[in-house]
Scaffold this motif. Structure first.
Motif, PDB file in Angstrom:
ATOM      1  N   ILE A  29       0.807  -1.521  -0.013  1.00 58.76           N
ATOM      2  CA  ILE A  29      -0.036   0.302  -0.202  1.00 58.76           C
ATOM      3  C   ILE A  29       0.800   0.854   0.068  1.00 58.76           C
ATOM      4  CG2 ILE A  29      -1.725   1.627   1.058  1.00 58.76           C
ATOM      5  CD1 ILE A  29      -2.845  -1.231   2.269  1.00 58.76           C
ATOM      6  N   ASP A  30       0.730   1.992  -1.009  1.00 63.92           N
ATOM      7  CA  ASP A  30       1.585   3.397  -0.771  1.00 63.92           C
ATOM      8  C   ASP A  30       1.048   4.780  -0.311  1.00 63.92           C
ATOM      9  OD1 ASP A  30       2.928   2.394  -3.106  1.00 63.92           O
ATOM     10  OD2 ASP A  30       1.356   3.420  -4.600  1.00 63.92           O
ATOM     11  N   CYS A  31       2.526   5.010   0.280  1.00 64.47           N
ATOM     12  CA  CYS A  31       1.738   6.112   1.798  1.00 64.47           C
ATOM     13  C   CYS A  31       2.903   6.714   1.771  1.00 64.47           C
ATOM     14  CB  CYS A  31       1.366   5.798   2.847  1.00 64.47           C
ATOM     15  SG  CYS A  31       1.762   4.296   3.592  1.00 64.47           S
ATOM     16  N   ASP A  32       2.804   8.045   2.007  1.00 64.50           N
ATOM     17  CA  ASP A  32       4.292   8.933   2.545  1.00 64.50           C
ATOM     18  C   ASP A  32       3.801   8.761   4.608  1.00 64.50           C
ATOM     19  OD1 ASP A  32       1.952  10.946   3.391  1.00 64.50           O
ATOM     20  OD2 ASP A  32       3.238  12.156   2.262  1.00 64.50           O
ATOM     21  N   LEU A  33       3.259   8.015   5.143  1.00 60.38           N
ATOM     22  CA  LEU A  33       2.995   8.633   6.595  1.00 60.38           C
ATOM     23  C   LEU A  33       2.584   7.127   7.007  1.00 60.38           C
ATOM     24  CD1 LEU A  33       3.266  10.222   9.267  1.00 60.38           C
ATOM     25  CD2 LEU A  33       0.301  10.148   8.563  1.00 60.38           C
ATOM     26  N   LEU A  34       3.309   6.499   8.363  1.00 64.54           N
ATOM     27  CA  LEU A  34       3.155   5.072   9.014  1.00 64.54           C
ATOM     28  C   LEU A  34       2.742   5.478  10.687  1.00 64.54           C
ATOM     29  CD1 LEU A  34       1.885   2.273   8.858  1.00 64.54           C
ATOM     30  CD2 LEU A  34       4.215   1.545   9.295  1.00 64.54           C
ATOM     31  N   CYS A  35       1.446   6.219  11.011  1.00 69.12           N
ATOM     32  CA  CYS A  35       1.151   5.313  12.622  1.00 69.12           C
ATOM     33  C   CYS A  35       1.440   4.121  13.165  1.00 69.12           C
ATOM     34  CB  CYS A  35       0.078   6.278  12.560  1.00 69.12           C
ATOM     35  SG  CYS A  35       0.038   7.829  11.957  1.00 69.12           S
ATOM     36  N   MET A  36       1.789   4.328  13.442  1.00 71.14           N
ATOM     37  CA  MET A  36       1.794   2.828  14.574  1.00 71.14           C
ATOM     38  C   MET A  36       1.784   2.502  16.329  1.00 71.14           C
ATOM     39  SD  MET A  36       5.777   1.929  14.695  1.00 71.14           S
ATOM     40  CE  MET A  36       6.572   2.863  15.088  1.00 71.14           C
ATOM     41  N   SER A  37       0.888   1.505  16.715  1.00 68.17           N
ATOM     42  CA  SER A  37       0.619   1.634  18.084  1.00 68.17           C
ATOM     43  C   SER A  37       0.470   0.350  18.378  1.00 68.17           C
ATOM     44  CB  SER A  37      -1.036   2.372  19.019  1.00 68.17           C
ATOM     45  OG  SER A  37      -0.878   2.261  20.331  1.00 68.17           O
ATOM     46  N   ALA A  38       1.233   0.153  19.240  1.00 67.28           N
ATOM     47  CA  ALA A  38       0.832  -1.282  19.656  1.00 67.28           C
ATOM     48  C   ALA A  38       1.372  -1.508  20.893  1.00 67.28           C
ATOM     49  CB  ALA A  38       2.584  -1.506  19.453  1.00 67.28           C
ATOM     50  N   GLY A  39       0.905  -0.633  21.356  1.00 65.32           N
ATOM     51  CA  GLY A  39       0.409  -0.500  23.321  1.00 65.32           C
ATOM     52  C   GLY A  39       1.074   0.350  23.522  1.00 65.32           C
ATOM     53  N   TYR A  40       1.579   0.372  25.244  1.00 70.97           N
ATOM     54  CA  TYR A  40       2.306   1.406  26.043  1.00 70.97           C
ATOM     55  C   TYR A  40       2.794   0.668  27.199  1.00 70.97           C
ATOM     56  CZ  TYR A  40      -1.771   4.666  23.922  1.00 70.97           C
ATOM     57  OH  TYR A  40      -2.641   4.861  22.952  1.00 70.97           O
ATOM     58  N   MET A  41       4.169   1.679  27.947  1.00 69.01           N
ATOM     59  CA  MET A  41       4.755   1.693  28.397  1.00 69.01           C
ATOM     60  C   MET A  41       4.408   2.236  29.609  1.00 69.01           C
ATOM     61  SD  MET A  41       7.057  -0.871  29.513  1.00 69.01           S
ATOM     62  CE  MET A  41       8.472  -0.810  30.550  1.00 69.01           C
ATOM     63  N   PRO A  42       4.095   1.859  30.829  1.00 64.78           N
ATOM     64  CA  PRO A  42       3.682   3.009  31.718  1.00 64.78           C
ATOM     65  C   PRO A  42       5.462   3.930  31.839  1.00 64.78           C
ATOM     66  CG  PRO A  42       4.125   1.149  32.754  1.00 64.78           C
ATOM     67  CD  PRO A  42       3.919   0.581  31.646  1.00 64.78           C
ATOM     68  N   ALA A  43       5.354   5.175  31.999  1.00 65.14           N
ATOM     69  CA  ALA A  43       6.543   5.917  32.752  1.00 65.14           C
ATOM     70  C   ALA A  43       7.076   5.837  34.004  1.00 65.14           C
ATOM     71  CB  ALA A  43       5.755   7.290  32.554  1.00 65.14           C
ATOM     72  N   TYR A  44       7.807   4.925  33.940  1.00 66.38           N
ATOM     73  CA  TYR A  44       8.020   4.299  34.764  1.00 66.38           C
ATOM     74  C   TYR A  44       8.491   5.030  36.248  1.00 66.38           C
ATOM     75  CZ  TYR A  44      11.168   1.363  32.340  1.00 66.38           C
ATOM     76  OH  TYR A  44      12.401   1.378  31.986  1.00 66.38           O
ATOM     77  N   GLN A  45       9.843   5.947  35.469  1.00 67.52           N
ATOM     78  CA  GLN A  45      10.910   6.159  35.908  1.00 67.52           C
ATOM     79  C   GLN A  45      11.239   6.896  36.726  1.00 67.52           C
ATOM     80  OE1 GLN A  45       9.901   6.065  32.723  1.00 67.52           O
ATOM     81  NE2 GLN A  45      11.444   5.843  30.969  1.00 67.52           N
ATOM     82  N   LEU A  46      10.222   7.447  37.150  1.00 75.64           N
ATOM     83  CA  LEU A  46      10.363   7.815  39.313  1.00 75.64           C
ATOM     84  C   LEU A  46      10.107   7.005  39.527  1.00 75.64           C
ATOM     85  CD1 LEU A  46       8.581  11.850  37.235  1.00 75.64           C
ATOM     86  CD2 LEU A  46      10.777  11.015  38.061  1.00 75.64           C
ATOM     87  N   LEU A  47       9.053   6.041  39.181  1.00 74.92           N
ATOM     88  CA  LEU A  47       8.474   5.596  40.433  1.00 74.92           C
ATOM     89  C   LEU A  47       9.543   4.435  40.651  1.00 74.92           C
ATOM     90  CD1 LEU A  47       5.178   5.438  38.709  1.00 74.92           C
ATOM     91  CD2 LEU A  47       5.370   5.875  41.321  1.00 74.92           C
ATOM     92  N   CYS A  48      10.426   4.224  39.836  1.00 74.90           N
ATOM     93  CA  CYS A  48      11.588   2.481  40.418  1.00 74.90           C
ATOM     94  C   CYS A  48      12.117   3.948  40.874  1.00 74.90           C
ATOM     95  CB  CYS A  48      11.907   2.131  38.589  1.00 74.90           C
ATOM     96  SG  CYS A  48      10.621   1.495  37.775  1.00 74.90           S
ATOM     97  N   GLN A  49      13.256   4.750  40.252  1.00 72.32           N
ATOM     98  CA  GLN A  49      13.876   5.474  41.574  1.00 72.32           C
ATOM     99  C   GLN A  49      13.342   5.137  42.693  1.00 72.32           C
ATOM    100  OE1 GLN A  49      14.256   9.410  39.616  1.00 72.32           O
ATOM    101  NE2 GLN A  49      15.045   8.176  37.654  1.00 72.32           N
ATOM    102  N   ALA A  50      12.243   5.296  43.181  1.00 71.25           N
ATOM    103  CA  ALA A  50      11.898   5.414  44.314  1.00 71.25           C
ATOM    104  C   ALA A  50      11.587   4.012  44.856  1.00 71.25           C
ATOM    105  CB  ALA A  50      10.029   5.877  44.511  1.00 71.25           C
ATOM    106  N   GLY A  51      11.498   3.164  43.873  1.00 72.70           N
ATOM    107  CA  GLY A  51      11.950   1.428  44.599  1.00 72.70           C
ATOM    108  C   GLY A  51      10.780   0.923  43.999  1.00 72.70           C
ATOM    109  N   ALA A  52       9.545   1.084  43.218  1.00 71.03           N
ATOM    110  CA  ALA A  52       8.399   1.038  43.388  1.00 71.03           C
ATOM    111  C   ALA A  52       8.763  -0.770  42.392  1.00 71.03           C
ATOM    112  CB  ALA A  52       7.452   1.869  42.418  1.00 71.03           C
ATOM    113  N   GLN A  53       7.893  -1.655  41.728  1.00 68.58           N
ATOM    114  CA  GLN A  53       8.584  -2.723  41.035  1.00 68.58           C
ATOM    115  C   GLN A  53       7.294  -2.686  39.775  1.00 68.58           C
ATOM    116  OE1 GLN A  53       8.044  -6.815  43.649  1.00 68.58           O
ATOM    117  NE2 GLN A  53      10.425  -6.240  44.454  1.00 68.58           N
ATOM    118  N   LEU A  54       8.040  -3.289  38.823  1.00 65.11           N
ATOM    119  CA  LEU A  54       7.625  -3.293  37.621  1.00 65.11           C
ATOM    120  C   LEU A  54       7.144  -4.811  37.151  1.00 65.11           C
ATOM    121  CD1 LEU A  54       8.938  -1.317  34.922  1.00 65.11           C
ATOM    122  CD2 LEU A  54       6.930  -1.337  35.180  1.00 65.11           C
ATOM    123  N   SER A  55       5.968  -5.280  37.029  1.00 66.04           N
ATOM    124  CA  SER A  55       5.853  -7.160  36.792  1.00 66.04           C
ATOM    125  C   SER A  55       5.087  -7.101  35.537  1.00 66.04           C
ATOM    126  CB  SER A  55       5.276  -7.642  38.348  1.00 66.04           C
ATOM    127  OG  SER A  55       4.141  -7.119  38.718  1.00 66.04           O
TER     128      SER A  55
END
Lengths: 970, 415
Positions: free
Chosen positions: A401-427
């Motif tokens: 398919i011809d196009c000059d724009l491809l938009c994508m979304s596979a989902g989201y990752m929480p902006a966890y940085q500040l929380l993990c610096q505070a010791g929160a756990q990611l699972s």
């Protein structure tokens, strides 16, 4: 130079929330003149002129354009004059700003190193560990070649620092992020009576409400945003800071905010993180081409900057948000060729209907397998769409398919940085294919999409829930917070489609492809931390904002572990790259001046650092150092000199246990020290090492005044308070170093000078003998007088309150005129005390010198039950001694040893020179040195290596000068 | 293009597994001749030299986290030998010699890069100390000189010679100063050791040490108990905690040490530059990043959190030394744990428990000693407890007899 005034890609208002269309701004990109509007970032202004290629990638020099339009990626790092690595999608344009792309050889459009991409197969993950070192020595050559290719931007090495500063702030509740969750949290907390600081990274409030579409009609976001902003603006308990990034979480909600050129350091009683989530990319071949963007980047382009992102588009999605993006594109005249949904039959009917009403084709269960490019990879021109047949696999049938724009979304990752610096756990929740956060510390809360809540109404409720928890902690409320849940699953389980030809990027910063991650695990680097370190995934400027999730999935899959077991690498401060200037702030290096500082300058002193003080080294021509010191020293020996010794530490000890305390701290005996007498005070640490010395004056039975060395006083004072925290003696301890200043008046005429000013004290040898202490009136100035002999002449240390310092100096210099008084500096004092054989602690001692080695045993009372270091001193002194500090002499014409030169016995190093000068008084070279115990007696010879030659010196008795101490005791 | 790269590039299905650097995880065996606690650089180096020179391969390295994930991963990769004492200089010089050969010995590029280290003196006291260090180094054949401001300008033209109003008076120019890819050192040793039969067990935490009649006989782990002939403890940052499990105290206090790194820029700084007075050192990595380090945190702690205070003071001084760096962007800040001894020298050798060997007290000088420490520890283990001459001065009982090895002046902020 031609000017590019195009703006052909601009949409009409009300698109472009950030733009001021009345204010056109011209700037230069790669030498070409462009025009944008005030409020444009560099990237949007370039996009408005249909310029997508903005920079090149780190390893393969791939052409790169905007990916997130929010500063979350490193695709469009640009060089602003001498300022490298600026985010083009966050940095506002300014008139005549000069901007260049980075990482190219030649020009941005024609990069001679672009062929590096074709050699990608010869650069497998970690290739540099396996090559460039055979035969031995060849790495030294390769290193230069590789180093030349390293780095991103160029630093301006002549850059002059600008003014940056810092400010402290305090608040009850800080809310990070002003999306729907943050706004609701701020309002709830403020309504509950808390003072709220609401911080937003972008230039406008609203978060996703400012750019995302939440409904088919496209009206809800604007309505809700207007309503919430009106309430927040009207609330007098809410302070809003936009364009402000909360760049770390430090213990106890200590939060650095960066806004403009200022760093705010905030202490928040409660902190609510509503930082949102990062939209994630899909891994397929050429997913890095300019024109391939996140769905949210396309909507940001339209809503914030009025950019029409393309003429014809394809949307690739794993959730419903992609459908809404397609509607938004369609509404603004973009021809949406297809929505490609990786899911099969998951989309709600109303969205499907909305697409079909607009004539947009929908492919469910399909993915983009490869993006196809124009020559030179400068822009996407088509996509190869294929059916998903299994996890990460596609069928052979291809639909281009011809196009000059491809938009994508596979989902989201929480902006966890500040929380993990505070010791929160990611699972990782396998059913949701999403990372979630838990185990937050007290007084830290989380709300909205960072908390895995994705429906608009639930997001708002989650903000209120977090605010309720904060209010309860602040004792402003005691209601139970409501429960919030989310029924939406925005993450596609496996949005990774490896291509045999690669360039299916997991990490755009580091040009890492899916196989690079897998191959790292196959080589044995199975732990995600090892994968990171071996492949460099996540180590680039965006610190894994997009690579963490696919890496965790790939590593888990390849090592037969769960994604939770695999995890992500540790999040560390800062959240976003921060300029050193922000952290350094105002270059603020205060140094301390004595009260007589100006007098020294007037007298032509050569000033030198002494700890954090500045002191006169000597007076006179700085190029005639030795001659000046020589003259000053002879003057003190023959007439009278004056030296500023205000930097000496002063510690006041008062209370019934003052003498007992002194007795425990210092090595000498102090219980029976008479009032009105001074006594030498040596301080050893717990290892029995001499670390400071001074003079103790007994002012009264319960009152001591003790001096300490300039550099040692803070430590001595700290130790004293530490020890008394254990001993609990009844004594007050005060560091009065800056409250008092002092001079030493020394020389045979010192008494005569002082007598003209002191009338209330008998200064005769009998009335005020050597080692006496007394309080006197010096021409109206209340003074403490100490008769000491550091330089080996008749001398008085005169300590007065600091405010009298300059007056005291003037009085003494005035009174001394008749006796030809001259000031002398600290270097001269060093020479004089050396002639007298006096040790300077830390110059003539090192980190292991105990009193025995320094011949200071006379100052150590071995009969008293205790002093700090006493046990160690006992143990050390019971052992055979190996070295000793000795005095040595050499003829004047001999090669002069320097301090630090070695004392040798055969091949063995037995010691070193600690002090050495030519003595004008003795007409020979004198020095102190550590020597082996077998050559430490007067008459022994030691061998010093001076510039490669051995010099033989004779060990002599100390002091060198005036061995019978007649002069200081006169 | 080097030949080794062609080999990969032309082989479409390159069998990575057959050329893996590290083997896949295996079960723990019930008994090993030697158990090494700690899979950092020191632990794997000890295992490597045991296998290579002494034919001892029934060895397990037990690592509670991942290979090289402690201070091996966190240090700033400075290699140098410009110490103050004879004992120190001899020891670290051997390490530098070994480092130079490692890439070819491992068949794995550790990217050893001899750039030279420049330490700045802003005070007379520092000049005296540096002169002594230069003299001691030269005495043992090292390349270290005391240089004047003009020579400093030529070496590092971008340096501000009057930072924080503390004029640079002289410099200690240590030509042997170098850096290397720190992780690769651990991987290279692990590769060499495991290829010779040593077992590396990651995610295996020693929960207790089994001591019977004054002699170690095994360890308890989260994966079960293991008996052994002897134990080497190499757990920098946690030495006293593990020693307590074995039943003795160590004269160690543990302080966090922080470091930070900027985004990469094109190379402009070759030597490693350090200013002890300003508590700051900086080097530019092969990737173009600037790595900064400074003094240890002021109080003892077992936490690797970052602090604002340290970052502020360190970077203010960095900008004093190189004002144009104000424009650089900081990317990451982290911390490691340093086991400090009172004389700033390590502890190697015997312990109060028989067959339990110590490799500890590495403060801020652990990475640079990795090869020679591993080699010496292997000799110690293989000989059944005969302490090699080179490490005799570093025995733990020196603290009882006060025969300390004073390196205090040679370690401050110049790791």
């Amino acid at each position: 130079m031609t000017s590019m005034i195009d703006n052909s890609m601009r949409l009409n208002a009300p698109m472009g929330l950030l733009l001021n269309r009345d204010n056109a701004v011209e700037f230069l990109f790669e030498g070409q003149r462009y025009q944008g509007y005030a409020g444009d970032c560099i990237a949007s202004a370039l996009l408005a002129n249909d310029r997508w290629l903005m920079s090149r990638s780190f390893k393969y020099h791939r052409p790169r354009g905007p990916l997130t339009m929010a500063g979350q990626d490193a695709n469009t790092l640009v060089q602003l004059g001498g300022d490298p690595n600026a985010l083009a999608d966050r940095t506002p344009i300014a008139p005549n700003m000069q901007i260049e792309g980075q990482n190219y050889n030649g020009t941005l459009d024609k990069d001679r190193d672009a062929m590096l991409g074709h050699f990608g197969r010869f650069m497998p993950v970690g290739f540099y560990y396996r090559s460039f070192f055979k035969p031995m020595g060849v790495w030294d050559k390769w290193e230069g070649v590789i180093r030349e290719k390293a780095g991103l931007g160029r630093l301006d090495l002549n850059f002059e620092p600008e003014y940056y500063d810092k400010k402290y702030l305090f608040t009850d509740v800080m809310v990070v992020g002003s999306g729907p969750a943050g706004l609701s949290a701020a309002l709830k907390a403020a309504d509950g009576g808390a003072q709220v600081l609401l911080v937003e990274e972008m230039p406008l409030v609203g978060g996703a409400l400012a750019y995302n579409r939440f409904d088919i009609e496209g009206i809800e976001a604007d309505r809700l945003r207007a309503e919430l902003i009106a309430k927040v603006e009207a609330h007098d308990k809410i302070t809003v800071m936009v364009d402000t990034v909360c760049n770390a979480w430090f213990t106890d909600n200590y939060l650095p905010l960066i806004q403009g050129k200022r760093l705010f350091k905030v202490r928040a009683k409660e902190c609510i993180i509503a930082s949102g989530a990062y939209e994630q990319h899909v891994v397929f071949r050429n997913n890095d081409l300019p024109g391939v963007v996140m769905c949210s980047a396309a909507t940001r382009m339209m809503k914030l900057y009025a950019i029409k992102p393309g003429q014809s588009a394809v949307v690739l999605t794993g959730n419903d948000d992609g459908y809404l993006t397609a509607l938004e594109l369609n509404d603004h005249g973009v021809n949406v060729k297809a929505v490609v949904d990786m899911r099969e039959g998951a989309a709600p009917m109303d969205l499907i209907d909305a697409l079909s009403k607009r004539g947009i084709t929908l492919h469910q269960g399909y993915t983009v397998y490869e993006a196809l490019a124009e020559k030179g990879n400068k822009r996407v021109k088509a996509v190869d769409v294929r059916k998903i047949t299994a996890k990460g696999e596609v069928g052979n049938a291809s639909r281009v398919i011809d196009c000059d724009l491809l938009c994508m979304s596979a989902g989201y990752m929480p902006a966890y940085q500040l929380l993990c610096q505070a010791g929160a756990q990611l699972s990782y929740a396998d059913d949701l294919a999403e990372f979630t956060l838990s185990k937050l510390p007290e007084h830290l809360h989380i709300a909205g999409s960072v908390n895995g809540i994705h429906q608009l109404d639930s997001v708002m409720a989650d903000g209120q829930r977090a605010a309720q928890l904060a209010l309860n902690n602040l004792n402003l409320s005691d209601e139970l917070p409501g429960k919030v849940s989310c029924s939406v699953k925005p993450n596609f389980d496996w949005p990774i489609f490896s291509h045999p030809k690669g360039k299916d990027f997991v990490d755009f910063d580091e040009d890492l492809q899916a196989k690079d991650i897998v191959n790292a695990t196959r080589l044995g680097y199975r732990d995600v931390q090892l994968v990171k370190r071996f492949s460099t995934v996540g180590m680039g400027p965006s610190q894994g904002r997009h690579s963490a999730l696919p890496t965790a999935r790939l590593v888990a899959n390849s090592t037969d572990r769960t994604v939770t077991e695999t995890g992500v690498t540790t999040a560390r401060p800062p959240f976003a790259p921060e300029k050193l200037a922000h952290i350094a702030g105002r270059i603020f290096d205060p140094y301390r001046r004595t009260p007589m500082h100006h007098r020294h300058l007037e007298l032509g002193a050569k000033m030198i650092p002494a700890g954090n003080w500045r002191r006169p080294a000597f007076y006179g021509d700085p190029n005639e150092r030795d001659a000046c010191i020589h003259t000053e020293s002879v003057h003190v020996r023959n007439k009278v000199g004056l030296i500023d010794v205000s930097t000496l530490g002063g510690i006041e000890l008062k209370g019934p246990d003052a003498a007992e305390f002194m007795n425990r701290i210092y090595t000498f005996a102090f219980l029976k020290q008479p009032v009105g007498k001074t006594r030498y005070a040596v301080y050893t640490n717990e290892h029995g090492v001499v670390i400071d010395d001074g003079v103790a004056c007994r002012i009264a039975e319960d009152h001591f005044y003790v001096t300490a060395t300039t550099s040692g006083v803070d430590r001595v004072y700290r130790d004293m308070t530490k020890w008394n925290a254990q001993w609990r003696l009844d004594v007050d301890i005060l560091n009065v170093t800056s409250a008092y200043c002092a001079v030493n008046l020394a020389g045979p005429d010192a008494r005569k000078v002082l007598e003209t000013l002191v009338t209330d004290t008998d200064l005769s040898p009998e009335g005020f003998p050597f080692l006496a202490y007394g309080e006197a009136d010096v021409a109206g100035i209340p003074a403490r007088l100490l008769r000491v002999g550091f330089v080996g002449e008749l001398g008085y240390e005169i300590h007065v309150p600091s405010r009298y310092g300059e007056a005291l100096w003037d009085l003494l210099m005035d009174a001394g005129k008749a006796f030809d008084i001259k000031p002398f500096g600290v270097e001269t004092q060093r020479l004089l005390r050396l002639e007298k054989g006096h040790v300077i602690v830390s110059q003539d001692t090192d980190g292991m010198s105990h009193p025995g080695e320094l011949s200071m045993t006379w100052a150590v009372n071995r009969k008293k039950p205790f002093f700090v270091g006493c046990r160690s001193v006992d143990i050390v002194m019971a052992q055979p001694q190996t070295r000793k500090l000795v005095g040595f002499v050499l003829p004047a014409e001999s090669k002069k040893p320097e301090e630090g030169h070695l004392v040798l016995e055969g091949d063995a190093i037995t010691g070193n020179v600690t002090s050495c000068e030519y003595s004008p008084a003795l007409k020979q070279i004198v020095g102190l040195a550590f020597a082996g115990i077998n050559s430490s007696q007067p008459g022994d010879h030691i061998y010093i290596r001076v510039d490669g030659q051995l010099v033989e010196a004779e060990v002599v008795n100390l002091p060198f000068y005036d061995p019978d101490n007649l002069r200081q005791e006169m | 293009m080097p030949f080794s790269l062609l080999k990969y590039g032309l082989n479409k299905d390159y069998p990575f597994e057959q050329h893996a650097d590290l083997p896949k995880p295996t079960e723990l065996k019930p008994h090993y001749d030697v158990v090494i606690i700690g899979g950092g650089g020191h632990g794997v180096a000890t295992a490597y030299y045991l296998a290579k020179y002494h034919g001892i391969t029934n060895v397990a390295i037990l690592e509670k986290s991942y290979l090289g994930g402690g201070n091996t991963a966190r240090n700033t990769a400075v290699i140098r030998s410009n110490y103050l004492t004879s004992e120190g200089v001899k020891f670290y010089s051997e390490s530098v010699k070994l480092f130079k050969e490692l890439s070819n010995e491992f068949d794995f590029n550790i990217m050893y890069s001899q750039r030279g280290q420049l330490t700045l003196a802003h005070t007379d006291a520092a000049v005296r100390g540096f002169r002594q260090r230069a003299e001691v180094n030269k005495h043992f054949g090292g390349k270290t000189e005391l240089i004047d401001p003009q020579q400093i300008r030529e070496l590092v033209p971008t340096l501000n010679m009057n930072p924080a109003d503390m004029p640079v008076l002289a410099g200690l120019w240590h030509m042997d100063g170098a850096t290397a890819r720190h992780d690769a050192v651990a991987w290279g040793y692990a590769k060499g050791a495991t290829q010779r039969g040593v077992e590396l067990h990651q995610l295996t935490e020693v929960t207790d040490v089994i001591v019977e009649q004054g002699k170690v006989t095994g360890v308890k782990t989260n994966r079960g108990n293991v008996s052994c002939g002897c134990v080497v403890q190499a757990v920098a940052g946690h030495s006293s905690l593990l020693a307590a499990k074995a039943g003795f105290k160590m004269p160690i206090t543990t302080f966090p040490l922080q470091a930070m790194v900027t985004q990469p820029v094109k190379p402009f700084l070759d030597p490693l530059v350090s200013s002890p007075s300003l508590h700051c050192y900086v080097q530019q990595t092969g990737r173009g990043e600037l790595v900064f380090g400074g003094g240890s945190d002021p109080y003892p702690l077992y936490s690797t959190r970052s602090t604002m205070d340290l970052k502020e003071s360190l970077l203010a001084n960095a900008v004093e030394l190189f004002p144009f760096m104000a424009n650089m962007r900081l990317m990451r800040q982290w911390a490691g744990l340093t086991d400090m001894t009172s004389d700033y020298s390590p502890i190697m050798g015997l312990s109060p428990v028989d067959n339990y060997y110590l490799d500890a007290g590495w403060g801020t000088w652990g990475f640079k000693s990795t090869p020679i420490c591993g080699k010496s520890m292997a000799e110690l283990v293989a000989s059944g407890g005969k302490v090699p001459e080179l490490i005799k001065p570093f025995s733990m009982d020196r603290f009882n007899s006060f025969r300390q090895v004073n390196e205090m002046g040679a370690t401050a902020a110049s790791h």
